[in-house]
Design a protein around this motif. Sequence first.
Motif: not given
Length: 614
Positions: A432, A498, A502, A527-528, A530-532, A534-535
């Motif tokens: 990601n 998050i 992993k 902490f990709s 995409s995850e950032q 979303t957050l």
Amino acid sequence: MKSTGKIFIKFTGLRLSLLVAGGIILFPQQHSMSNPPTTQSQIPTVNWQNTRLPDWNRITFSNMPAISEPGSFQAPQNVVDKLGYNPSRSWNAGQKPDSFTMLGDFQDSFKLQNFSLTDISKITNLDLEKISLNNFGVIKLQTLDSLVKAIPELKDYPISQVKPIFDLLTQNLSTSFAINQTIGNLLKQSPHLGKLSFDALNLKSYNLDSIPNLIATPVASFDKWQGVYISEIPGLNKVPFSQFPNPINPVGTEVGIVDVAFATDEQKRDKTISGSNKEGFAVPCEKDCAHTELSGSPAVHGKAWISGKYQLVKGGRGILGSVNAGKEPTGRNLFGDAFKVAVWDVSEVDGMISQSLFFRVCMRNNLVDLGCTPYFIGPVPFMTYREKEPIFLGRIDSDKNSISSPTGLKSSGFRFNNSPITSNNGNDAVANLIPASKENCRNMHVSGTNIDALSSALSNTQNNYNFVGNYVCDSNGNCGRAIGAMQFMSSNPDVRKIIVSKAGGQEFLSKLDSGEQITGEEMTQYFSPSEQQTLIDSQTNNLLSTASQQIDPITGKAFTGERLIERAAQIQFAGTNITIDSQAINPNDAKTVKEYGEKTKTKYTQNLQSMNCL
């Protein structure tokens, strides 16, 4: 000689925006030829001129590798109205290209619209008798008029003999009609019935042969065919690229050697073979020039193919050329204009490089030509090479304009075998790295604030998703490090959840907590982007909800409008309990809390303007 300095890895977030007549479009060797790299994508190859070429006789849309990142592309209503079809789309990581590319994207390159279903069935051995009318995506876009125009013979058929037309009329007419009259006669007497649309029918209940001559009619004969996905034409995703109406072919014949792989420590590469069909394919690179240096004939010896993960160039044409600020990964069009090939991951440690494909959106009908976007839809994993291995380069030219633009992030000690972008089952998949496009006018908080515009205004490290700050403690004894594009604190429970989910995440948290040096590669692995993102969206919603419950001392009422944006920014800057419009200064930013809120309000308004959401 190869640099022995530190290696950093760079990940890029591609943001898309397009202003079109008041609308916005939104929206990723020590080896011989006989012993190819162990890290392989799902690309069958053939030997040619001592190198490997994709075997286009065996490559289809359905067996290509999947895209690695989610994304979206939203066309404004005025564009949809002009085209007569909707080119908007979204995609998720893991989808194959046939599910997010449309026929219109390839109307000049592959000319897929020239196929009829009969043509496709002969190539793929598809049994058309088992296919329902619903699976032929163009039908739901047709009216009675456009269907008869596409298949003129229908005019001579009695209504009763073409059941989908009979049922369409029965479903929409409250009075009886002569079922034995011809379809042409009906339309002549009652031309308004030509506007009846087949999307109102349950098309699953009909076979393809329920409409005479349908399967023998070229797709281009139907109205709005440009807006149909490849996967919505039965069997098309099983047709080899070599058997398209305009078959795929290499552009040029040059072959070079992957001499040395260099990471982003390398600077000032003037002799390159990468760029775009807008800037030429010899665009220089000033800094962060991860690349493979080539050897071979005088045409390529000593030149660099710059990685598109680290450098962007101008691309696209027409109105759509302004999408993504007109930028795309630097690379080469080795096989025509259907997609672009970019050198992607570069490992000095392993002496390897990988390539990825990037697709584009094109919009044109008989009346309107909006051009094509830059190649921004990707990455789709392609070929992988080791140092000293031959590589196909195609046609070499020396045309160049301007220089490439660095995306701002670095590479660091990247290794293919240990990287999250390479799966263990041999199916290359890029991790990601590129967050989805986040510029949607309809992504609103209940307060009426646009989430995407505000989250972008609050992301104060310019989308630097691998940012890692120093270890600090506040006056309350809360300690941690600011990380990512929004500079979340590493002590944030959501961030830690998050990361720890992993493999190796707990060890990474320990490094963060102890203040150890963190590489950009590690940052985005745990902490990709995409995850950032979303957050960031969640955080922006929470900030607005919290601020909207506080009282604005200026009005004596709850915060709303621009003042709500200022207060949300103040809370993000200094915490929920910070005094409203405080003159306290953040030593790391040299701004007061009040100034930060005002600056964010201004950036928010600018973002709305660039998104054309005002």
